[in-house]
Design a protein around this motif. Structure first.
Motif, PDB file in Angstrom:
ATOM      1  N   MET B  23       0.825  -1.223   0.000  1.00  0.00           N
ATOM      2  CA  MET B  23       0.000   0.000   0.000  1.00  0.00           C
ATOM      3  C   MET B  23       0.852   1.265   0.000  1.00  0.00           C
ATOM      4  N   GLY B  24       1.952   1.230   0.726  1.00  0.00           N
ATOM      5  CA  GLY B  24       2.812   2.411   0.762  1.00  0.00           C
ATOM      6  C   GLY B  24       3.344   2.743  -0.619  1.00  0.00           C
ATOM      7  N   ASN B  76      10.788   9.858   5.776  1.00  0.00           N
ATOM      8  CA  ASN B  76      10.462   9.807   4.349  1.00  0.00           C
ATOM      9  C   ASN B  76      10.160  11.183   3.790  1.00  0.00           C
ATOM     10  N   TRP B  77       9.512  12.018   4.614  1.00  0.00           N
ATOM     11  CA  TRP B  77       9.248  13.379   4.165  1.00  0.00           C
ATOM     12  C   TRP B  77      10.569  14.097   3.904  1.00  0.00           C
ATOM     13  N   ALA B 196       2.105  12.528   0.324  1.00  0.00           N
ATOM     14  CA  ALA B 196       1.777  11.167  -0.083  1.00  0.00           C
ATOM     15  C   ALA B 196       2.996  10.254   0.044  1.00  0.00           C
ATOM     16  N   TYR B 197       4.154  10.786  -0.334  1.00  0.00           N
ATOM     17  CA  TYR B 197       5.372   9.967  -0.235  1.00  0.00           C
ATOM     18  C   TYR B 197       5.652   9.596   1.210  1.00  0.00           C
ATOM     19  N   ALA B 198       5.530  10.593   2.100  1.00  0.00           N
ATOM     20  CA  ALA B 198       5.790  10.347   3.511  1.00  0.00           C
ATOM     21  C   ALA B 198       4.769   9.377   4.100  1.00  0.00           C
ATOM     22  N   LEU B 199       3.505   9.561   3.708  1.00  0.00           N
ATOM     23  CA  LEU B 199       2.470   8.650   4.203  1.00  0.00           C
ATOM     24  C   LEU B 199       2.764   7.226   3.730  1.00  0.00           C
TER      25      LEU B 199
END
Lengths: 407, 292, 559
Positions: B23-24, B76-77, B196-199
């Protein structure tokens, strides 16, 4: 276009120049040290195996030898310390060959310790042979071992033929059945690569000859993350004996799943990884009675010492199958060098193949390039993974059967 | 009948794990357009973190999630802002960013793997948590694996609803469909993509923590997870949470069915065959919209 | 080969001979390093042969490499060595053709993932076969081939792959591939059979990869699927080719050499930090050299270009006839073209007009083959052309321009035109193609810009270029999609004059246009569309005055 072609030509010249510059091999005048090199998989898929069985033992051995003053060379009448050169072969045959060539022709090392895995050792064999280095290929396992040792005389094998491992297993099962401890229903699963296939092929024949009834017999791909389907079908066949020729991740996965499913046959045998300390660490008391490949006689003072020693230097215990043998193979190398008394590799190869050596696993004498002092089957009994087969081998423990319930 | 039920349930549980670990990536790739080859390394890193907390601090992995998820989100952010932003700025179109991100994250893969090798070495790690049998409708399953399925379903549903019903969610979906048009709707595309990338990074960390409870892992194992996740993401339709969930479950059931009914040796071949067929018949995935 | 190239061939031959002499003086390690350079050079160059021009990133390298290695493992001891290599090449090409036929319609990231999946699938199938049929996974390779022979064979492959690459670069196929890489839609409308072109190159590239695997296999004594199909190899090759620059023949080598050295230095001097350092270097490469070494060189030493020779355009028009019958196309619930029928007589200029969204561009797409209608027929000179690929339609003699101008931005202006000349029904190549292209450029007024990149042109010039490319197909019918939109009054006047001159040359033209002045002055006839239907057909003055037309344009109240 002109610029590009010049660039291309320039690059080729540059490449050649750098290639030569990379060769920083120094000439050995007086023997100050014995240079030992190895190419080992520090990255890539083989890193896991190499960092359990091979690399720590190289490190422990080098430290042990150097702490004791070095290797005695009679020809110059003094002990000489070991100097190490190591490369990462990235789990790649071609890189490994290049690294071995480099050790031999650039670094001009005196000895090269073998890489990890059957594939890399066999790829290395012609190179070792051509360069005249002994290759104590502990982690290579092949049914054609005898033939290969003849082809490349410096190449020696240490874990026993795959068929011998299976013979030991079948022998154990036959005996257990004769003693009335198990019936003749066997379920077998194997990982579908060279190791799993050779073992299961040999086991299939052996079990048939032994009059066993193979009620389940399947292979699964390397990297399978869910063992439930295999175990559920094996369990449904209600075998007395379950055999898995598996690799460490699946060995742990199979055991975990069997525990969850409450699948507790009288004999529960899993493959590589059973002898790893992580196995005992993960399953604790549940490991009691689990059989697996290899084993060692932990009652031998040498082994006891070695386990302690390994723990102090590396920070964790060694595995109880190939690790002690790897260490023993290095002891053989050292003793062979000392007996010859100088860096005379053909003589040393001859000595390794014909001599008799005292090591932590006991006496070692190679026959046709094969180490015969090996355990085929081990079993977790208390804190140690003891060898139980071949039954005739000195120090063989009696197996605990039926296996106690999972805890 | 019982066999069929057994296959479906076990398959769903395996598929839940696949979906959870994919999902990520569907967010990172579908929205932020980062084809993240180092995805599996982040998963393994989270697994190592959970292992370390469990074995050294005796903190349960589930409790550990409270620390790991925010940490992964922030990390990730930061990676997006520092490592990937220059590429986003430079790229004129989606294809360029995809190629650049493949190369950059390929480098990132080595860096993270290298750090883990230095810290943990190459050997295998494994521990037991919640490895207890549960009986569901007559079928025995492992509690930790079931938990992974539950997490996959919950995360899938929550993120799906959030994307559908919140303002940020709408922005993210708009960016996923068409970054250029999204800009015209006064959406800060780069902020939405970074979010979105961080999530996605936080979700993969959750996946790593959960699978560490029952899978054996080592520092070099990330690629296997990346590839499985990619297959699930592409099959489900890039950027589609529900698609990833359904594709993951489908793969799980298919693999289990093949293993039980045909031959466990063919599970991986079936995975790839299924994947290739979906790709040929519906190149945009099961739930994907046609692109042009 | 002409005199101009001769010195380069001589230089090349000398370099090859020098490289060939290397094993005679090299130590084992240097020879191993040399083998690494060579085999990565073949792989990266072969990869770039296909992926460079088409920009399809393929991760299937190792699939073919592994097939080659396995062919040797299976046949190595049964057949003489040349036959083994031949078998490997045939198998590799066979697999490439089968795979290519089914997959090359995928593009972008889907192709990347697919090729990766393919490598894994082949690996799984080989494993399964070895386990269940052969009964053993590893295979021993005892073929008596020395290191030097492996080195020389690899060198021969390098020479061959460069030679083939050079020939392709000079052929129509090479141009076709570059057009595909720039814009696949344009390629199809320029008369290029894109599937065939891609498939051919994919197979050629696979041929070299398979042979490399076959040549390397004897070095390893033993292979199993994990060794032969290690996915890392595919990634390495991509990185090397991209670092060097996949767009040119020499580029990949420029990536291979530094990276082989880098790998070697890192694993020798920093065995414990290899991964970290390698990763950092990769990331830096992406930042610093976005277009590879070749791109970097070109930026700093731009190449000189030659002005093309110019010739007189031969009028390219004959008798023609187009009939659209009951054409229908819907997108989901929206009917874009609703049972439309009309005919076009030879030599006419017909305006196709209507409000935005009335379906005009869709009609052009249906005629040119970009879209397939739900029902209905289009006949060109009586022959049905519905369902034909765009390139087939283009070759029959129906050319088009695009509403949003589509040139091939990184190719030169003249190459844009040659791309069509080289793939039309009666193709030209070499000097004659350049002459024809020069003539066309003169006709549209781009002669002095022939050597520029198309992307450097102004908007109006790009439109001119697109027209030249369409004319290069020697069409009988020309479809112009808002070709006059966005021009200033002077340019408009020139444009109208140009179109009229085309009509004078005998060309039949369909004009989708909003510029009413142009319609009035050019068109003998106008077809007005609204909501997919034809609402008027006749001379512009009559048609535009039609009540329904006024209502469609201005709304009910003004009617």
């Amino acid at each position: 276009m002109r610029v590009k072609y010049f660039a291309g030509f320039g690059a080729i010249v540059l490449a050649a120049a750098i290639s030569w510059a990379l060769s920083t091999g120094t000439q050995a005048q007086d023997i100050q040290s014995i240079k030992i090199g190895w190419s080992i998989s520090k990255t890539g898929p083989f890193a896991a195996g190499a960092s359990v069985t091979t690399l720590p033992n190289y490190q422990v051995w080098v430290k042990d030898v150097n702490d004791a003053g070095g290797i005695m060379l009679k020809s110059i009448g003094k002990k000489v310390k070991i100097e190490v050169i190591e490369y990462d072969d990235r789990s790649n045959s071609e890189e490994m060959i290049k690294a071995v060539e480099r050790l031999a022709t650039q670094d001009k090392v005196d000895f090269i310790l073998p890489p990890w895995s059957t594939g890399l050792n066999l790829a290395a064999a012609p190179v070792f042979d051509r360069l005249g280095y002994p290759q104590l290929a502990v982690t290579a396992n092949s049914n054609r071992a005898v033939e290969l040792s003849k082809r490349w005389p410096g190449l020696t094998f240490w874990l026993g033929l795959p068929s011998e491992l299976v013979d030991g297993l079948v022998e154990t099962l036959v005996k257990l059945r004769k003693d009335g401890k198990i019936g003749d229903k066997v379920a077998m699963a194997s990982v579908s690569d060279q190791f799993g296939i050779e073992q299961s092929t040999a086991a299939r024949e052996g079990l048939k000859k032994g009059g066993f009834n193979l009620v389940y017999d399947k292979s699964y791909p390397f990297g399978t993350q869910d063992m439930q389907p295999v175990l559920k079908d094996a369990m449904a066949a209600s075998p007395d004996t379950f055999i898995a020729f598996s690799y460490p991740p699946d060995t742990l996965g199979i055991t975990d799943t069997a525990k969850v499913l409450g699948f507790n046959p009288k004999v529960f045998f899993v493959g590589v990884g059973t002898a790893f300390p992580i196995y005992k660490g993960k399953f604790g008391d549940s490991a009691e009675g689990v059989m697996g490949i290899g084993g060692s006689n932990a009652d031998l003072p040498g082994i006891k010492n070695y386990i302690q020693h390994h723990k102090t230097i590396i920070g964790r215990e060694p595995d109880r199958w190939a690790s002690p043998i790897t260490y023993a193979s290095l002891q053989v190398l050292q003793q062979a060098i000392e007996r010859v008394g100088k860096i005379d590799r053909p003589a040393i190869i001859k000595e390794i193949n014909t001599g008799s050596f005292d090591t932590i696993i006991g006496k070692v004498k190679l026959v046709d390039g094969q180490n015969k002092n090996t355990w085929a089957v081990g079993q977790w009994q208390g804190a140690n993974f003891y060898g139980i087969a071949p039954v005739s081998k000195e120090g063989a423990r009696a197996p605990i059967v039926p296996k106690p319930a999972w805890k | 009948m019982t066999l069929a039920f057994d296959i479906v349930l076990s398959g769903l549980i395996l598929g839940g794990m696949y979906a959870l670990t994919a999902m990520g990536l569907t967010l990172q790739y579908g929205v932020a357009r980062i084809m993240n080859l180092s995805y599996g390394e982040f998963l393994v890193a989270a697994a190592f973190f959970a292992y370390w907390m469990f074995s050294s601090l005796a903190v349960s992995p589930l409790l550990g999630l409270i620390v790991i998820l925010p940490l992964a989100f922030v990390a990730n952010w930061a990676i997006y802002q520092i490592v990937l932003m220059p590429l986003v700025r430079r790229s004129k179109n989606r294809d360029m960013l995809e190629v650049d991100s493949i190369l950059a994250t390929f480098g990132l893969l080595f860096v993270i793997q290298g750090v883990m090798l230095v810290v943990f070495g190459g050997q295998y790690y494994s521990y037991s948590y919640l490895s207890i049998p549960l009986t569901l409708f007559g079928t025995t399953v492992a509690a930790n694996r079931l938990l992974a399925l539950v997490f996959a379903l919950v995360i899938g549903l929550v993120v799906y609803l959030a994307l559908k019903h919140t303002r940020t969610g709408t922005a993210i979906r708009a960016v996923a469909v068409n970054p250029v048009s999204a800009q015209l709707s006064a959406i800060d595309v780069r902020a939405a993509a970074a979010f979105a990338y961080a999530l996605g990074g936080a979700l993969v960390a959750a996946g790593g923590v959960l699978v560490s409870m029952f899978l054996t892992f080592n520092a070099a194992m990330g690629v296997a997870f990346t590839m499985k996740a990619l297959i699930v993401v592409i099959m489900g339709g890039v950027g589609n949470m529900m698609g990833a969930l359904v594709a993951g479950l489908l793969l799980g059931v298919a693999e289990t069915a093949v293993a039980r009914l045909v031959d466990p040796g063919l599970t991986l071949a079936v995975t790839f065959a299924l994947f290739l067929v979906v790709l040929l018949v519906r190149p945009t995935g099961l739930f994907g919209r046609p692109t042009s | 080969m002409n005199l101009r190239n001769l010195p380069w061939f001589v230089l090349g031959a000398v370099i090859v001979m020098l490289i060939a002499g290397f094993p005679l003086i090299a130590s084992g390690y240097h020879l191993a390093l040399g083998i690494s350079y060579l085999y990565f050079t073949v792989l990266a160059t072969a990869w770039a042969l296909f992926s460079g021009p088409t920009r399809y990133i393929s991760l299937a390298t190792v699939a073919f490499f592994g097939i080659g290695a396995y062919t040797v493992a299976v046949f190595g001891e049964l057949l003489p060595w040349p036959l083994v290599l031949l078998a490997a090449g045939i198998i590799g090409v066979g697999v490439a053709l089968v795979v290519g036929l089914s997959t090359l319609r995928l593009s972008g990231i889907y192709f990347v993932i697919f090729t990766f999946g393919l490598a894994e699938l082949i690996r799984q199938l080989v494993t399964w076969y070895e386990v269940n049929i052969h009964g053993s996974v590893g295979r021993y390779i005892f073929v008596a081939i020395s290191r030097n022979e492996i080195y020389w064979q690899l060198l021969a492959l390098v020479v061959l792959v460069f030679l083939v690459g050079w020939l392709i670069g000079r052929s129509r196929l090479g141009l076709a591939l570059r057009v595909i890489g720039e814009d696949e839609t344009v390629a199809r409308h320029a008369g290029i059979d894109t599937t065939k072109a891609k498939l051919t190159l994919f197979a050629i590239s696979a041929f070299f990869m398979t042979l490399t695997g076959a040549v390397m296999a004897p070095r390893w004594t033993y292979i199993d699927p994990a060794i032969a199909f290690s996915p890392m190899l595919s990634f390495q090759v991509v990185i090397m080719a991209l670092l060097g620059g996949a767009g040119s023949l020499i580029g990949p080598v420029l990536g291979v050499i530094p990276l082989v050295i880098l790998f070697d230095v890192l694993s020798a001097y920093f065995p414990n930090y290899f991964s970290i350092l390698l990763g950092i270097v990769f990331i830096l490469i992406v930042y610093v050299l976005p277009h590879g070494v070749v791109g970097f060189l070109q930026k700093h030493w731009p190449r000189r270009s030659q002005a093309p020779a110019i010739a007189i355009l031969r009028p390219a028009a004959r008798r023609s006839l187009l009939a659209v019958e009951q054409l229908r196309k819907s997108f989901g619930g929206l009917v874009a073209v609703d049972d439309l029928s009309f005919t076009i007589e030879p030599g006419e200029i017909v305006g196709l007009i209507g409000p935005n969204g009335s379906g005009k561009t869709t009609v052009l797409n249906l005629i040119s083959g970009a879209l397939r209608p739900d029902s209905g027929e289009v006949r060109f000179k009586g022959q049905p052309i519905v369902g034909l690929n765009p390139y087939r339609v283009a070759r029959l003699g129906v050319a088009r321009t695009f509403q949003l101008v589509r040139v091939l931005p990184t190719m030169s202006v003249i190459e844009n035109v040659i791309s069509a000349i080289a793939h039309r029904e009666r193709p030209l190549w070499g000097a004659s193609a350049e002459r024809t292209a020069g003539g066309l450029l003169m006709r549209v007024g781009l002669t002095d810009k022939a050597a520029l990149h198309a992307g450097q042109l102004t908007y109006i010039d790009q439109k001119r270029l697109e027209l030249a490319r369409a004319l290069a197909l020697e069409p009988e019918v020309l479809l112009l999609d808002e070709w006059l939109a966005g021009l200033n009054p002077t340019e408009l006047g020139e444009g109208i004059a140009l179109i009229r001159s085309l009509q004078d040359g005998g060309l039949t033209i369909i004009l989708v246009e909003h510029v009413m002045d142009a319609i009035r002055s050019l068109c003998g006839r106008c077809i007005v569309m609204n909501a997919g239907k034809k609402i008027a057909d006749g001379p512009p003055a009559t048609a535009l005055a039609d009540r329904e037309v006024v209502r469609a344009y201005l709304g009910e109240a003004d009617a």
